[in-house]
Design a protein around this motif. Structure first.
Motif, PDB file in Angstrom:
ATOM      1  N   CYS A 204       0.840  -1.207   0.000  1.00 44.00           N
ATOM      2  CA  CYS A 204       0.000   0.000   0.000  1.00 44.00           C
ATOM      3  C   CYS A 204       0.877   1.260   0.000  1.00 44.00           C
ATOM      4  O   CYS A 204       0.623   2.201  -0.761  1.00 44.00           O
ATOM      5  N   CYS A 205       1.912   1.281   0.820  1.00 44.48           N
ATOM      6  CA  CYS A 205       2.827   2.429   0.843  1.00 44.48           C
ATOM      7  C   CYS A 205       3.544   2.564  -0.498  1.00 44.48           C
ATOM      8  O   CYS A 205       3.747   3.683  -0.989  1.00 44.48           O
ATOM      9  N   ILE A 208       1.202   4.158  -3.000  1.00 43.10           N
ATOM     10  CA  ILE A 208       1.058   5.603  -2.770  1.00 43.10           C
ATOM     11  C   ILE A 208       2.304   6.336  -3.262  1.00 43.10           C
ATOM     12  O   ILE A 208       2.210   7.426  -3.854  1.00 43.10           O
ATOM     13  N   ILE A 242      -4.928   0.944  -4.262  1.00 45.92           N
ATOM     14  CA  ILE A 242      -4.915   1.473  -2.895  1.00 45.92           C
ATOM     15  C   ILE A 242      -6.306   1.373  -2.275  1.00 45.92           C
ATOM     16  O   ILE A 242      -6.454   1.029  -1.092  1.00 45.92           O
ATOM     17  N   TYR A 335      -3.868  13.085  -0.718  1.00 48.54           N
ATOM     18  CA  TYR A 335      -2.622  12.535  -0.183  1.00 48.54           C
ATOM     19  C   TYR A 335      -2.494  12.800   1.307  1.00 48.54           C
ATOM     20  O   TYR A 335      -1.959  11.966   2.050  1.00 48.54           O
ATOM     21  N   LEU A 338      -4.817  10.191   2.751  1.00 49.79           N
ATOM     22  CA  LEU A 338      -4.190   8.870   2.700  1.00 49.79           C
ATOM     23  C   LEU A 338      -3.081   8.752   3.746  1.00 49.79           C
ATOM     24  O   LEU A 338      -2.896   7.697   4.362  1.00 49.79           O
TER      25      LEU A 338
END
Length: 559
Positions: A204-205, A208, A242, A335, A338
């Motif tokens: 997931c990171c 992003i 994501i 962002y 997130l």
């Protein structure tokens, strides 16, 4: 965690401190065709349309914007205009050509030229307060249905050139923080490949990180408008990924009824969004993020209802992310939101890692305790006293057998020494330990002990001294049969779901009690099984017609 929070605050500050606009667009008109006079301020444009037209091939489309400058620029500073527009075009401000981007009307004969994002200066004498006309002569051979300007900004020319770079610098540092976190948790997963939540968080990171780089690459990535759809498809794919991974991660931390089918249905909807309305990227992005937030919020609320540790704090981060999204807008707030959500995810992960560390430390203590228990079983004073007393008698009465007695005792001590610090040993070692112990007890009690085993797979392993403990119990609580004998038999069977050890004692039981189920031997067996197999085992002990029956069943962990 502090690094991510710092960048989130910087992003919000950059957004909040944005300058007030110096212009206002009153009207936008379109017309297909071409004539040099269409850039003039005095043009009669009453027959132009406000509707987006659909073009064909290399047709020329003119845009006319009625723009009001609200305040004149400072001395020695120029205003500039920044565009994000599909097509190759020429730019006119009050009938003066101020920029050329590509070759409008010649796209079919010349190679692609021009940029999707472009910035031009406006001459100082054309930026007085009041109304002005921006005219654009364009062609859109590759996307004739995209007849509109997606972004138009007027500000100081040097600010337009530098503000994007400053924002990009912050966003790239923000992305770098996610990359570092992603790599750290990836290596953490590689050291413990059963921690799948760590892997999901790492991916997931990484997504992003890729999303931020793709979105904020416009300042240094020269791109023709015909290639922009590829960039948008990459952004949509990363964002949909994501949008699936975040609720999936929360479902791992807060399991709920119908979890599997809910995730399959949700994933199917996201996957279908890739192919529905392929150019509706903005709509898909907002829908994906809204769905992600709603699904995640429902999962975490269920976790809070079940009083799972950490759920309430994650609810706070989700609510804050939604407040930012509503209050500031989509792009930068996406962002920042997130980042807040991932802070909540990181908090949950830190709780789980801490719990795992505590469990590991407890298991070390338990393992040490079990090793001491095994050592105590071997050197307990009562056992040594009786054994040495019998040994003295055998040495005096039959020295040769006394020597064999000593060798058997030494062999048992040696075997215990070999296995005391191991979690699992081969079944052959366990059987050898049992046979050696029976040899010793034959000399001590002068009873004919015998051993049989059936179906044994030499490749199987078992916690040390588990069968040995059952053997000791059988010796202690059994009386010999008429022929002064006691027989022990170990059976083994297995299939894809379980392994089963059945230990039988053929003797007259001295005590029909549940002593084994409650005593030290039983606790040792259960602790060893838990250490090696978790909760995937069963242990039963019961009297039977011929004596006593003990069963150890070890289930497959995939079951």
């Amino acid at each position: 965690m502090r690094l991510l929070l710092f960048f989130i605050l910087i992003l919000l500050q950059v957004k909040v401190l944005a300058q007030d606009p110096v212009f206002k667009v009153h009207e936008t008109l379109y017309k297909i065709g071409d004539h040099p006079s269409w850039s003039t301020v005095q043009l009669d444009d009453s027959d132009w349309t406000t509707q987006y037209p659909i073009m064909e091939n290399d047709e020329i489309l003119w845009y006319r914007y009625d723009i009001e400058i609200l305040s004149s620029p400072d001395t020695l500073r120029l205003y500039g205009i920044q565009l994000e527009a599909y097509g190759e075009y020429e730019l006119f401000w009050d009938d003066e050509l101020i920029g050329i981007n590509g070759n409008p009307g010649q796209e079919s004969t010349l190679p692609p030229e021009g940029e999707l994002w472009a910035t031009y200066s406006i001459p100082n004498h054309l930026t007085d307060t009041g109304n002005h006309v921006l005219a654009i002569r364009a062609s859109l051979m590759h996307f004739p249905d995209h007849t509109r300007i997606f972004e138009l900004e007027i500000a100081y020319y040097d600010d337009l050139l530098t503000e994007g770079l400053i924002e990009n610098a912050y966003m790239h540092m923000f992305a770098g923080a996610f990359l570092i976190v992603s790599l750290y948790f990836l290596f953490l997963f590689l050291s413990n490949k059963k921690a799948y939540s760590t892997l999901v968080f790492s991916i997931c990171c990484l997504f992003i990180f890729g999303l931020v780089l793709t979105v904020f690459s416009r300042e240094y990535l020269t791109m023709h408008y015909s290639l922009h759809v590829i960039r948008l498809q990459v952004i949509s794919t990363l964002l949909l990924g994501i949008s699936f991974l975040i609720p999936f991660y929360f479902s791992m931390q807060f399991p709920f009824p119908g979890q599997k089918w809910s995730l399959i249905a949700y994933g199917g909807i996201l996957f279908a969004m890739l192919f529905i309305q392929p150019h509706a990227f903005g709509l898909k992005s907002v829908t994906a993020v809204s769905g992600m937030w709603t699904f995640s919020f429902g999962i975490v609320v269920y976790g809070a209802y079940k009083k799972v540790k950490g759920a309430r704090l994650v609810i706070v981060t989700l609510l804050l992310s939604m407040a930012i999204f509503i209050g500031i807008g989509f792009v930068v707030s996406l962002y920042a939101g997130l980042g807040l959500i991932l802070l909540g995810m990181l908090y949950l992960l830190s709780i789980r890692i801490r719990d795992q560390q505590l469990a590991y430390e407890e298991s070390l203590v338990q393992s040490t305790r079990l090793q001491l228990e095994l050592l105590k079983k071997n050197i307990q004073p009562h056992f040594l006293l009786n054994t040495l007393t019998s040994l003295i008698d055998w040495v005096e009465e039959a020295p040769k057998k006394g020597v064999l007695f000593i060798e058997a005792l030494a062999k048992e001590f040696q075997l215990f020494n070999e296995v005391e610090d191991k979690m699992l040993i081969s079944i052959d070692q366990e059987i050898e330990l049992c046979r050696t112990h029976l040899e010793i007890m034959t000399y001590r009690k002068e009873i004919n002990y015998s051993w049989e085993d059936e179906g044994i797979d030499s490749e199987q392993t078992i916690p040390p001294a588990v069968i040995h403990t059952l053997l000791e119990n059988g010796i202690t609580h059994s009386l010999p049969l008429a022929e002064n004998s006691i027989k022990f038999k170990l059976n083994y069977e297995a299939n894809g779901d379980f392994q089963c050890y059945t230990f039988l004692t053929f003797a007259t039981t001295a005590k029909q009690t549940s002593e084994l189920n409650d005593g030290t031997g039983s606790k040792y067996i259960k602790a060893r099984l838990t250490e090696s197999y978790g909760n995937h085992w069963e242990f039963t002990s019961e009297p039977v017609e011929h004596g006593w029956k003990n069963t150890i069943k070890i289930h497959s962990k995939e079951k």
